[in-house]
Design an enzyme around this catalytic site. Structure first.
Site, PDB file in Angstrom:
ATOM      1  N   GLU A 203      15.145 -21.254 -33.425  1.00 15.56           N
ATOM      2  CA  GLU A 203      15.459 -20.087 -32.598  1.00 15.56           C
ATOM      3  C   GLU A 203      16.142 -18.987 -33.398  1.00 15.56           C
ATOM      4  OE1 GLU A 203      17.332 -21.057 -28.893  1.00 15.56           O
ATOM      5  OE2 GLU A 203      15.855 -22.588 -28.416  1.00 15.56           O
ATOM      6  N   LYS A 337      14.925 -21.715 -16.374  1.00 20.61           N
ATOM      7  CA  LYS A 337      13.761 -21.566 -17.246  1.00 20.61           C
ATOM      8  C   LYS A 337      12.495 -21.607 -16.390  1.00 20.61           C
ATOM      9  CE  LYS A 337      15.717 -23.991 -21.293  1.00 20.61           C
ATOM     10  NZ  LYS A 337      15.930 -25.359 -21.811  1.00 20.61           N
ATOM     11  N   ARG A 366      12.756 -20.422 -24.087  1.00 18.30           N
ATOM     12  CA  ARG A 366      12.546 -21.767 -24.646  1.00 18.30           C
ATOM     13  C   ARG A 366      12.608 -21.684 -26.167  1.00 18.30           C
ATOM     14  NH1 ARG A 366      11.593 -25.726 -20.641  1.00 18.30           N
ATOM     15  NH2 ARG A 366      12.478 -26.911 -22.360  1.00 18.30           N
TER      16      ARG A 366
HETATM   17  P1  PGA Z   1      14.210 -26.110 -25.529  1.00 17.97           P
HETATM   18  O1  PGA Z   1      15.695 -25.736 -25.923  1.00 17.97           O
HETATM   19  O2  PGA Z   1      13.489 -24.881 -25.156  1.00 17.97           O
HETATM   20  O3  PGA Z   1      13.694 -26.775 -26.767  1.00 17.97           O
HETATM   21  O4  PGA Z   1      14.331 -27.085 -24.371  1.00 17.97           O
HETATM   22  C1  PGA Z   1      16.460 -24.808 -25.223  1.00 17.97           C
HETATM   23  C2  PGA Z   1      17.619 -25.444 -24.503  1.00 17.97           C
HETATM   24  O5  PGA Z   1      17.820 -26.675 -24.568  1.00 17.97           O
HETATM   25  O6  PGA Z   1      18.362 -24.731 -23.827  1.00 17.97           O
HETATM   26 ZN    ZN Z   2      19.664 -26.580 -23.159  1.00 20.28          ZN
END
Ligand code: PGA
Ligand code: ZN
Length: 428
Positions: A203, A337, A366
């Site tokens: 990220e 999300k 994500r």
């Molecule tokens: P992920 O990570 O998109 O790989 O789930 C983001 C989070 O855990 O907040």
């Molecule tokens: Zn998370």
């Protein structure tokens, strides 16, 4: 009215296949939906449909989801009113017929849902935040921005997944980015000086190389000071422990690989509480696994009056699970999300439910992202107040921070920013 729906496979920020959908209305107006994808996914998330044929795209292709959109879903939504997002989403939910969208795929349904929302905004000739929020949304988010990435996003170089900064001293959205800029680059300087500059995690945060998890905290606090701020004042620490990834259901223990340590549920909750007391931490996400409700209760009771406790894998943006959490007071904030639940309408419902309980929603990207900035508009449209997108590098992240700057300009005088004062709602 929706005239046609066209899906195809594109690639996300990790170079993995994902779904893009283009919806065309009868008046020729179009809208696109680009679906993100997680790596540390919660077990209660809606199903992301992948083809699983190991001889092709390592099993990761999404041609079945694409075919579902171009076939069954298209048949069900063509002719529906694009201004009635709820009706379109409900038609797809009914068509799928499973509780977790496992028949057609949440990635198929969400792609159409986002495309319809964009097409509706384009047809009205207004920004997406205005169309989605019915003109009610004007709150710029307080961001939490990753400085160091670990866990599943950095080949387990640290056990904690995200070390993030929250610009608790910022007076407007633009200033949150200025404070983040200073902290992010100060951290980079420190890594360079110590010969620990190993590039960036999934990220965009620094890829860490540490002996202990505590060492990361010390470096982070140093970076905040080096940037000219008082830790806990202008800039505070936020963590995503992603504890489900550290938890073994069978033995009911948590494990740190970096330090080769293992914890009972009680010991791990105590460590989370200790960290909250010891460091300038304002927010912690998933400090316990998604089945370990007792630890959530314990952590909330000890530090919930002064630390935002966010459920991500715990809730997976799912109204039933959020309701359960609200009833037992397991957290005071919900990570939101889109692809955990799989439609725009259900996502907005989850945000509303969170707000009505007096909790705070945090709209989130994500780890596998696209060049799309839908979530910025979602955050402003619902006055969610917080946004989590990853770090302060790489264009799939920056497109979101920059889009919020544009929204701030477009809103002009109408733009509001509450910043860290938001927390007064939950700190009692
Ligand atoms: P992920 O990570 O998109 O790989 O789930 C983001 C989070 O855990 O907040
Ligand atoms: Zn998370």
């Amino acid at each position: 009215k929706i005239q046609s729906v066209d899906a195809y496979q594109i690639y996300d920020s990790r170079g993995m296949p994902t779904v893009e959908v283009e919806v065309t209305l009868e008046n020729g107006v179009k809208g696109c939906g680009l679906v993100p994808s997680g790596a540390s996914t919660g077990q209660f998330e809606a199903l992301e449909l992948r083809d699983g044929d190991k001889s092709k795209f390592r099993g990761k292709s999404v041609f079945q989801a694409v075919a579902n959109v171009n076939g069954e879903i298209s048949d069900a939504v063509v002719g529906l009113d694009a201004y009635d997002q709820r009706a379109v989403d409900q038609a797809m939910i009914n068509l799928d017929g499973t509780p977790n969208k496992s028949r057609l795929g949440a990635n198929a349904i969400l792609g159409v849902s986002m495309a319809v929302a964009n097409a509706a905004a384009n047809a009205k000739g207004v920004p997406l935040y205005e169309s989605l929020g019915g003109g009610e949304g004007n709150l710029l988010p307080l961001p939490e921005i990753q400085i160091i990435g670990g866990g599943a996003h950095a080949n387990w170089r640290t056990d904690v997944q995200d070390f993030l900064v929250i610009a608790t001293g910022a007076k407007d959205y633009a200033e949150t980015l200025e404070i983040t800029f200073n902290v992010y680059h100060a951290a980079g300087d420190i890594f360079r000086e110590r010969n620990k500059y190993y590039g960036l995690a999934d990220e965009g945060g620094y890829w860490p190389e540490f002996e202990t998890n505590e060492e990361v905290f010390d470096t982070f606090v140093e970076a905040i000071k080096r940037a000219g701020y008082t830790p806990g004042k202008e800039a505070s620490i936020s963590l995503d422990i992603a504890a489900s990834d550290l938890y073994d259901e069978e033995t009911q223990t948590y494990k740190f690989r970096l330090e080769d340590r293992s914890f009972t549920r009680e010991e791990f909750a105590d460590l989370m509480i200790e960290w909250c007391e010891k460091y300038p931490i304002i927010s912690v996400e998933d400090p316990a696994a998604d089945t370990d409700w007792e630890s959530w209760d314990k952590i909330m009771k000890s530090v919930g009056h002064k630390v935002q406790i966010i459920g991500d894998d715990l809730f997976t943006t799912n109204p039933t699970r959020i309701q359960e959490g609200i009833e037992r007071g397991a957290a005071n904030s919900v990570l939101i999300k889109l692809n955990q639940i799989g439609s725009v309408t259900e996502t907005i419902d989850a945000i509303r439910m969170t707000q009505e309980a007096g909790w705070l929603p945090v709209v989130s990207a994500r780890s596998g992202e696209t060049e799309d900035a839908f979530i910025c508009h979602l955050s402003v449209a619902t006055n969610a107040g917080q946004l989590k997108v990853g770090s302060f590098a790489r264009s799939e992240r920056m497109v979101k921070w920059n889009e919020c700057l544009r929204i701030e300009r477009t809103l002009g005088e109408k733009a509001e920013f509450v910043g860290a004062e938001l927390y007064q709602k939950i700190f009692k």
